[in-house]
Design a protein around this motif. Structure first.
Motif, PDB file in Angstrom:
ATOM      1  N   GLY A  27       0.716  -1.308  -0.099  1.00  0.00           N
ATOM      2  CA  GLY A  27       0.035   0.178  -0.093  1.00  0.00           C
ATOM      3  C   GLY A  27       0.829   1.241   0.006  1.00  0.00           C
ATOM      4  O   GLY A  27       0.257   2.284   0.104  1.00  0.00           O
ATOM      5  N   TYR A  28       2.354   0.994  -0.069  1.00  0.00           N
ATOM      6  CA  TYR A  28       2.853   2.044  -0.153  1.00  0.00           C
ATOM      7  C   TYR A  28       3.637   2.383  -1.543  1.00  0.00           C
ATOM      8  O   TYR A  28       3.623   1.596  -2.259  1.00  0.00           O
ATOM      9  CB  TYR A  28       4.318   2.168   1.002  1.00  0.00           C
ATOM     10  N   CYS A  29       4.121   3.776  -1.536  1.00  0.00           N
ATOM     11  CA  CYS A  29       4.712   4.090  -2.833  1.00  0.00           C
ATOM     12  C   CYS A  29       5.950   3.304  -3.062  1.00  0.00           C
ATOM     13  O   CYS A  29       6.727   3.037  -2.165  1.00  0.00           O
ATOM     14  CB  CYS A  29       4.956   5.395  -2.870  1.00  0.00           C
ATOM     15  N   THR A  30       6.174   2.894  -4.276  1.00  0.00           N
ATOM     16  CA  THR A  30       7.496   2.063  -4.640  1.00  0.00           C
ATOM     17  C   THR A  30       8.715   2.733  -4.400  1.00  0.00           C
ATOM     18  O   THR A  30       9.689   2.132  -4.662  1.00  0.00           O
ATOM     19  CB  THR A  30       7.197   1.300  -5.894  1.00  0.00           C
ATOM     20  N   CYS A  31       8.713   4.082  -4.280  1.00  0.00           N
ATOM     21  CA  CYS A  31       9.990   5.031  -4.077  1.00  0.00           C
ATOM     22  C   CYS A  31      10.664   4.531  -2.768  1.00  0.00           C
ATOM     23  O   CYS A  31      11.593   4.860  -2.482  1.00  0.00           O
ATOM     24  CB  CYS A  31       9.770   6.305  -4.274  1.00  0.00           C
ATOM     25  N   HIS A  32       9.585   3.843  -1.834  1.00  0.00           N
ATOM     26  CA  HIS A  32       9.957   3.464  -0.325  1.00  0.00           C
ATOM     27  C   HIS A  32      10.508   4.529   0.393  1.00  0.00           C
ATOM     28  O   HIS A  32      11.097   4.291   1.353  1.00  0.00           O
ATOM     29  CB  HIS A  32      11.371   2.312  -0.563  1.00  0.00           C
ATOM     30  N   ARG A  33       9.990   5.615   0.147  1.00  0.00           N
ATOM     31  CA  ARG A  33       9.988   7.073   0.917  1.00  0.00           C
ATOM     32  C   ARG A  33       8.658   6.784   2.127  1.00  0.00           C
ATOM     33  O   ARG A  33       8.888   7.465   3.148  1.00  0.00           O
ATOM     34  CB  ARG A  33      10.015   8.286   0.288  1.00  0.00           C
ATOM     35  N   HIS A  34       7.694   5.986   1.773  1.00  0.00           N
ATOM     36  CA  HIS A  34       6.649   5.376   2.716  1.00  0.00           C
ATOM     37  C   HIS A  34       5.959   7.006   2.963  1.00  0.00           C
ATOM     38  O   HIS A  34       5.393   7.597   2.024  1.00  0.00           O
ATOM     39  CB  HIS A  34       6.974   4.951   3.808  1.00  0.00           C
ATOM     40  N   ALA A  35       5.820   7.354   4.076  1.00  0.00           N
ATOM     41  CA  ALA A  35       5.093   8.530   4.737  1.00  0.00           C
ATOM     42  C   ALA A  35       5.420   9.650   4.201  1.00  0.00           C
ATOM     43  O   ALA A  35       4.844  10.708   4.219  1.00  0.00           O
ATOM     44  CB  ALA A  35       5.198   8.377   6.290  1.00  0.00           C
ATOM     45  N   ALA A  36       6.752   9.766   3.763  1.00  0.00           N
ATOM     46  CA  ALA A  36       7.315  10.951   3.512  1.00  0.00           C
ATOM     47  C   ALA A  36       6.751  11.254   2.140  1.00  0.00           C
ATOM     48  O   ALA A  36       6.944  12.535   1.598  1.00  0.00           O
ATOM     49  CB  ALA A  36       8.858  10.855   3.174  1.00  0.00           C
ATOM     50  N   CYS A  37       6.127  10.520   1.214  1.00  0.00           N
ATOM     51  CA  CYS A  37       5.616  10.778  -0.016  1.00  0.00           C
ATOM     52  C   CYS A  37       4.337  11.746   0.185  1.00  0.00           C
ATOM     53  O   CYS A  37       3.882  12.603  -0.478  1.00  0.00           O
ATOM     54  CB  CYS A  37       5.131   9.664  -0.678  1.00  0.00           C
ATOM     55  N   GLY A  38       3.754  11.626   1.527  1.00  0.00           N
ATOM     56  CA  GLY A  38       2.161  12.119   1.761  1.00  0.00           C
ATOM     57  C   GLY A  38       1.290  11.853   0.432  1.00  0.00           C
ATOM     58  O   GLY A  38       1.085  10.924  -0.100  1.00  0.00           O
ATOM     59  N   ARG A  39       0.792  13.182   0.089  1.00  0.00           N
ATOM     60  CA  ARG A  39      -0.176  13.219  -1.079  1.00  0.00           C
ATOM     61  C   ARG A  39       0.475  12.893  -2.302  1.00  0.00           C
ATOM     62  O   ARG A  39      -0.317  12.733  -3.335  1.00  0.00           O
ATOM     63  CB  ARG A  39      -0.972  14.478  -0.885  1.00  0.00           C
ATOM     64  N   ASN A  40       1.862  12.887  -2.383  1.00  0.00           N
ATOM     65  CA  ASN A  40       2.522  12.542  -3.672  1.00  0.00           C
ATOM     66  C   ASN A  40       2.639  11.110  -4.043  1.00  0.00           C
ATOM     67  O   ASN A  40       3.413  10.724  -4.709  1.00  0.00           O
ATOM     68  CB  ASN A  40       3.741  13.336  -3.767  1.00  0.00           C
ATOM     69  N   ALA A  41       2.187  10.137  -2.968  1.00  0.00           N
ATOM     70  CA  ALA A  41       2.571   8.855  -3.279  1.00  0.00           C
ATOM     71  C   ALA A  41       2.125   8.249  -4.578  1.00  0.00           C
ATOM     72  O   ALA A  41       0.951   8.577  -5.035  1.00  0.00           O
ATOM     73  CB  ALA A  41       1.830   7.963  -2.090  1.00  0.00           C
ATOM     74  N   ALA A  42       3.019   7.451  -5.368  1.00  0.00           N
ATOM     75  CA  ALA A  42       2.589   7.079  -6.522  1.00  0.00           C
ATOM     76  C   ALA A  42       2.251   8.115  -7.467  1.00  0.00           C
ATOM     77  O   ALA A  42       1.380   7.976  -8.611  1.00  0.00           O
ATOM     78  CB  ALA A  42       1.583   5.868  -6.391  1.00  0.00           C
ATOM     79  N   LYS A  43       2.851   9.266  -7.481  1.00  0.00           N
ATOM     80  CA  LYS A  43       2.591  10.346  -8.269  1.00  0.00           C
ATOM     81  C   LYS A  43       3.849  10.996  -9.199  1.00  0.00           C
ATOM     82  O   LYS A  43       3.754  11.818  -9.775  1.00  0.00           O
ATOM     83  CB  LYS A  43       1.739  11.351  -7.818  1.00  0.00           C
ATOM     84  N   HIS A  44       5.167  10.518  -8.694  1.00  0.00           N
ATOM     85  CA  HIS A  44       6.317  11.278  -9.061  1.00  0.00           C
ATOM     86  C   HIS A  44       6.924  10.363  -9.963  1.00  0.00           C
ATOM     87  O   HIS A  44       6.925   9.132  -9.882  1.00  0.00           O
ATOM     88  CB  HIS A  44       7.077  11.591  -7.833  1.00  0.00           C
ATOM     89  N   PRO A  45       7.786  10.746 -10.886  1.00  0.00           N
ATOM     90  CA  PRO A  45       8.462   9.967 -11.816  1.00  0.00           C
ATOM     91  C   PRO A  45       9.611   8.832 -11.460  1.00  0.00           C
ATOM     92  O   PRO A  45      10.288   9.148 -10.546  1.00  0.00           O
ATOM     93  CB  PRO A  45       9.130  10.959 -12.709  1.00  0.00           C
ATOM     94  N   LEU A  46       9.603   7.622 -12.054  1.00  0.00           N
ATOM     95  CA  LEU A  46      10.573   6.828 -11.866  1.00  0.00           C
ATOM     96  C   LEU A  46      11.867   7.403 -12.177  1.00  0.00           C
ATOM     97  O   LEU A  46      13.059   7.046 -11.376  1.00  0.00           O
ATOM     98  CB  LEU A  46      10.411   5.609 -12.582  1.00  0.00           C
TER      99      LEU A  46
END
Length: 285
Positions: A27-46
């Motif tokens: 359920g976390y963003c694959t950038c592995h920053r987890h909570a640090a992503c906030g509302r940007n989770a799964a919205k920033h470029p690879l």
């Protein structure tokens, strides 16, 4: 989720497609920053260099979206020939847009996406004039994505929800009032000469003429010392602002050119006897 076909369809429109992080099984963003992503989770470029990268080939699209689970991003601005008006409900964006449309007229029908947060992306064709990316320039809850920006595209799913196509209409050009509101204004260049300039700005020209007259009247009456000090403070505050080309040196020269002769003699042509406001404090202009 296989997103290859939608990504290929966007590329066929001539839009520059990029791969974004997605939500993993945890359920976390694959950038592995987890909570640090906030509302940007799964919205920033690879790819951190996505702004300079070339358009992906058909094989690249299949690798990224046919074999992987990447979300789809679309580069805005010149690479795709589009820009996006972003209406965010959490900051009263819909109310701000209603007020703008009531004043200027409704937006034209165009390609429209519902965002994960329940907001709206209005896609517009990029005209002859470049559109920049902004935050709240048009008002609370309204951002734009243009030059140097990117948006999440359906059927991507971010940390706040899924993106869906709301209206598959042909791209429209934005109305003139909207483009005008987003136009970049040139930054005033401070004038180098210390003498009061022949300023083109009508407001500033009128202000300088008004302060000269105020100082003339002060020299003919009582209270000239206190009155001159107040005019000096007014000029200093304007010179220290960021929205006009008047410098402290020009304001100081203007003050001494028109101040009552008694005050000018006391100041002896220097900053001694002037209010402290005249002394530069290291603030950049």
């Amino acid at each position: 989720m296989n997103r290859y076909e939608p990504a290929r369809a966007y590329a066929a429109r001539g839009w520059r497609v990029i791969a974004l992080h997605h939500l993993g099984d945890d359920g976390y963003c694959t950038c592995h920053r987890h909570a640090a992503c906030g509302r940007n989770a799964a919205k920033h470029p690879l790819d951190s260099s996505w702004q300079k990268s070339e358009a992906p080939s058909s094989a690249d699209l299949y690798t990224l979206f046919g074999e992987g689970d990447a979300n789809i991003g679309i580069v805005t601005g010149e690479p795709s020939g589009i820009w996006v008006l972003d209406i965010d409900p959490k900051d009263d964006g819909p109310a701000t847009l209603d007020a703008l449309e009531a004043k200027h007229g409704p937006l034209p029908e165009t390609y429209t996406v519902t965002t994960g947060s329940g907001g709206t992306h209005y896609y517009f064709a990029l005209g002859e004039e470049s559109v920049r990316s902004t935050e709240s320039t048009l008002g609370a809850g309204i951002d734009t994505r243009g030059r140097g920006g990117q948006v999440v595209a359906p059927p991507s799913v971010s940390g706040v929800g899924a993106y869906t196509l709301a209206k598959d209409a042909p791209l429209a050009e934005a109305p003139a009032w909207l483009v005008e509101a987003l136009r970049e204004r040139p930054t005033p260049v401070p004038l180098a000469d210390a003498a009061p300039p022949a300023v083109a700005d009508a407001w500033l020209t009128a202000l300088l003429a008004g302060t000269a007259e105020d100082l003339r009247v002060l020299g003919e009456g009582e209270g000239w010392d206190d009155g001159t000090f107040k005019v000096a403070i007014r000029l200093a505050e304007i010179a220290l602002s960021d929205w006009n080309p008047l410098t402290l040196e020009q304001a100081h020269s203007h003050l001494h050119a028109h101040a009552p002769s008694r005050w000018s003699r006391r100041a002896s042509g220097s900053t001694r006897g002037c209010p402290r406001t005249w002394r530069p404090s290291g603030r950049a202009r």
